[in-house]
Design an enzyme around this catalytic site. Structure first.
Site, short mmCIF file in Angstrom:
data_model
loop_
_atom_site.label_atom_id
_atom_site.label_comp_id
_atom_site.label_asym_id
_atom_site.label_seq_id
_atom_site.Cartn_x
_atom_site.Cartn_y
_atom_site.Cartn_z
N SER A 20 -38.01 51.94 -12.17
CA SER A 20 -37.12 51.38 -11.14
C SER A 20 -37.85 50.34 -10.29
CB SER A 20 -36.57 52.49 -10.25
OG SER A 20 -37.63 53.27 -9.70
N THR A 153 7.27 40.70 5.58
CA THR A 153 7.18 41.99 4.88
C THR A 153 7.69 41.68 3.47
OG1 THR A 153 9.40 42.68 5.50
CG2 THR A 153 7.62 43.33 7.00
N HIS A 154 7.09 42.30 2.49
CA HIS A 154 7.40 41.98 1.08
C HIS A 154 7.16 40.50 0.80
CE1 HIS A 154 9.55 45.89 1.03
NE2 HIS A 154 9.92 45.52 2.24
N SER A 275 -11.66 19.35 -7.82
CA SER A 275 -11.48 19.63 -9.24
C SER A 275 -12.12 18.50 -10.03
CB SER A 275 -9.98 19.70 -9.55
OG SER A 275 -9.77 19.44 -10.92
N LYS A 281 -7.22 17.47 -5.72
CA LYS A 281 -7.39 18.89 -5.37
C LYS A 281 -8.43 19.16 -4.30
CE LYS A 281 -6.04 21.96 -8.30
NZ LYS A 281 -5.37 23.17 -8.04
N ASN A 283 -9.84 22.87 -3.38
CA ASN A 283 -9.65 24.27 -3.77
C ASN A 283 -10.36 25.23 -2.81
OD1 ASN A 283 -8.13 23.61 -6.03
ND2 ASN A 283 -9.96 23.32 -7.30
N GLU A 288 -11.53 32.39 -2.46
CA GLU A 288 -11.30 33.08 -3.74
C GLU A 288 -12.48 33.98 -4.10
OE1 GLU A 288 -8.57 30.01 -6.24
OE2 GLU A 288 -10.51 29.28 -5.62
N TYR A 315 -32.63 67.34 -7.21
CA TYR A 315 -32.87 65.99 -7.72
C TYR A 315 -32.66 65.91 -9.23
CZ TYR A 315 -34.94 61.57 -9.01
OH TYR A 315 -35.12 60.31 -9.53
N GLN A 320 -31.52 57.81 -9.54
CA GLN A 320 -32.17 56.51 -9.49
C GLN A 320 -31.12 55.38 -9.60
OE1 GLN A 320 -36.20 55.92 -11.20
NE2 GLN A 320 -35.18 54.56 -12.64
N1 ARG Z 1 -37.68 56.31 -8.81
C1 ARG Z 1 -37.14 57.58 -8.54
C2 ARG Z 1 -35.69 57.46 -8.02
O1 ARG Z 1 -35.31 56.44 -7.64
C3 ARG Z 1 -37.96 58.28 -7.48
C4 ARG Z 1 -37.92 59.75 -7.55
C5 ARG Z 1 -38.55 60.26 -8.81
N2 ARG Z 1 -38.60 61.68 -8.85
C6 ARG Z 1 -38.80 62.36 -9.98
N3 ARG Z 1 -38.81 63.64 -9.87
N4 ARG Z 1 -38.89 61.74 -11.12
O2 ARG Z 1 -34.95 58.41 -8.06
#
Ligand code: ARG
Length: 466
Positions: A20, A153-154, A275, A281, A283, A288, A315, A320
């Site tokens: 991560s 309304t509508h 455009s 145009k 826009n 949007e 956990y 993650q």
């Molecule tokens: N990178 C992990 C997360 O975002 C951190 C926690 C990891 N914990 C574990 N027991 N592997 O969740």
């Protein structure tokens, strides 16, 4: 970090895929702050000597400095996540002492803490941005004075309202969004540190002190919950998705009102595009995209809800996946608010066209019925009589107030000479004489009240104080 029990290396593809760090490196400032708090508590508990503590604190500060001064510092293809990164860097800087920092703690409590700090920081940044945005709407409401426009309304013309009344509808939505975020902040602002992996830290550590150091209101009450729930992130992104949804409604109305059919809104060139094909145009691209981004933020909220559904305690690595959806929703809103504020500060309303539109299309028909009711005609019958008058006016291609009295009296005897004067814009607006209604004296008060609430929002140092 955890290879002791393993005999075989990880599959390289899997190893890379499960990291991560590419996205959670942005949590580094929070990770460092939480690590400082943990280090202080370890010294207090006698696990670190004061020399070791100061070595660790210095190294943590150095890591922060390096990350700030050169982004390449974060190019680490081995770090699994931000926690691993800091541990590696600590070891590189101060050797074995660095590894002592992890005593009694787990990444499970660390990530829960970092994410709470992230959410809190985002909410505190949003605080001013939302206030500026509300201010921009209020400035138009102030400037609009007694100008009127149709309400719908509508999407069919319904009754005339003050332009300020219409704008105040948006002010209410965004003030509510601000209070929702403030509310979310309260529940998020508890500190998981000391929760360990699931059952609590494996040494007696002062949780109160760690919480206080990080500006939390106190420690989280249950270690299983603290390491495994992400409802604070869900609440936050839910609040953001409502904010995005409100923005999308505003954007849609601005788009609609900027079309030549309405002509109420003159798009600012600085926020519009042309455009490549059609030279005439202009826009409404900003609007949007604002409308479109609501889908994205709602998607993030859906990701988080679905992620958490049915997940057993405590956990799980699934968690993650919280991070990217959380960051994306936060970035999207933080990026959008200054732009809509800039847009609103430069957009112009065509009050002449708005007021003209407010005086056509039989929008005074309900007022006409109210006129009969005031003369003792039962509401249903008054409705029917005015309906007939409208049909007659349609047939003749004129407005209600142009019908001759004789024709009106043929429909109902209670019409009299004062009827026509009761159908002017001023009279119709004044008829809605209730708090929350569009009668100018109430709109004036509502405007003042909104200003007071905005001032209150601004006067709070952060949304914390609400
Ligand atoms: N990178 C992990 C997360 O975002 C951190 C926690 C990891 N914990 C574990 N027991 N592997 O969740």
């Amino acid at each position: 970090m955890w290879s002791g029990r393993f005999r075989q290396p990880l599959d390289p593809e899997f190893e890379k895929w499960q990291r991560s760090f590419p996205y959670d490196q942005r949590l580094l400032p929070f990770e460092l702050a939480a690590s400082r708090a943990h280090a202080n508590a370890l010294e207090h508990a006698g696990v670190l000597s004061s020399e070791e503590l100061s070595e660790i604190l210095k190294a943590l500060a150095e890591i922060g400095r390096r990350a700030e001064s050169s982004p390449e510092f974060l190019n680490d293809s081995e770090a699994e996540d931000v926690h691993h990164f800091v541990e590696k860097q600590l070891a590189a800087l101060i050797g074995a002492t660095g590894y002592k920092l992890h005593t009694g703690r787990s990444r499970n409590e660390q990530i829960a803490t970092d994410l709470r700090l992230f959410v809190r920081h985002s909410i505190d940044t949003l605080h001013t941005l939302i206030a500026d945005w509300i201010e921009a709407i209020l400035a138009h409401a102030d400037a609009a004075g007694g100008a009127a426009m149709p309400s719908y309304t509508h999407l069919q013309p319904a009754e005339p309202v003050l332009v300020a009344h219409w704008l105040l509808a948006y002010v209410e939505m965004f003030l509510r969004d601000a209070t929702r975020l403030a509310d979310c902040r309260k529940r998020a602002n508890l500190c998981p540190l000391g929760s360990g992996a699931v059952a609590g830290a494996t040494l007696t550590i002062n949780r109160q002190a760690m919480a206080a150091e990080l500006g939390f209101d106190g420690p989280t009450p249950n270690s299983i919950d603290a390491t495994s729930d992400r409802d604070f992130a869900i609440e936050f992104v839910d609040a953001l998705s409502l904010l995005a949804l409100h923005l999308s409604r505003w954007a849609e109305e601005m788009i609609l009102f900027s079309t030549s059919a309405y002509g109420f809104v003159e798009l600012p060139e600085a926020y519009s595009t042309g455009s490549s094909a059609m030279p005439q145009k202009k826009n409404p691209d900003l609007l949007e995209l604002v409308r479109g981004k609501a889908a994205r933020v709602t998607g993030c909220a859906t990701t988080l809800h679905t992620l958490m559904k049915g997940l057993p305690l405590a956990y799980n690595k699934d968690l993650q996946e919280t991070q990217e959806a959380l960051f994306d929703a936060s970035d999207t809103i933080l990026g959008m608010l200054p732009l809509v504020t800039g847009f609103m500060n430069s957009v112009e309303f065509n009050e002449t066209k708005m007021s003209a539109a407010a005086q056509t299309g039989f929008m005074n028909a309900w007022a006409a019925a109210a006129y009969l009711v005031e003369r003792g005609v039962p509401s249903r019958l008054a409705h029917e009589a005015v309906g007939k008058a409208v049909a007659l006016a349609v047939e003749r291609g004129c407005d209600l107030q142009k019908l001759p009295l004789a024709d009106l009296q043929a429909i109902h005897a209670s019409f009299d000479a004062s009827f026509h004067a009761s159908l002017g814009l001023t009279e119709v607006l004044a008829l809605h004489d209730v708090p929350g209604g569009t009668a100018p004296r109430h709109v004036k008060r509502a405007l003042q009240n909104a200003r007071e609430r905005l001032a209150m929002l601004r006067s709070q140092e952060s949304l914390a104080a609400r």
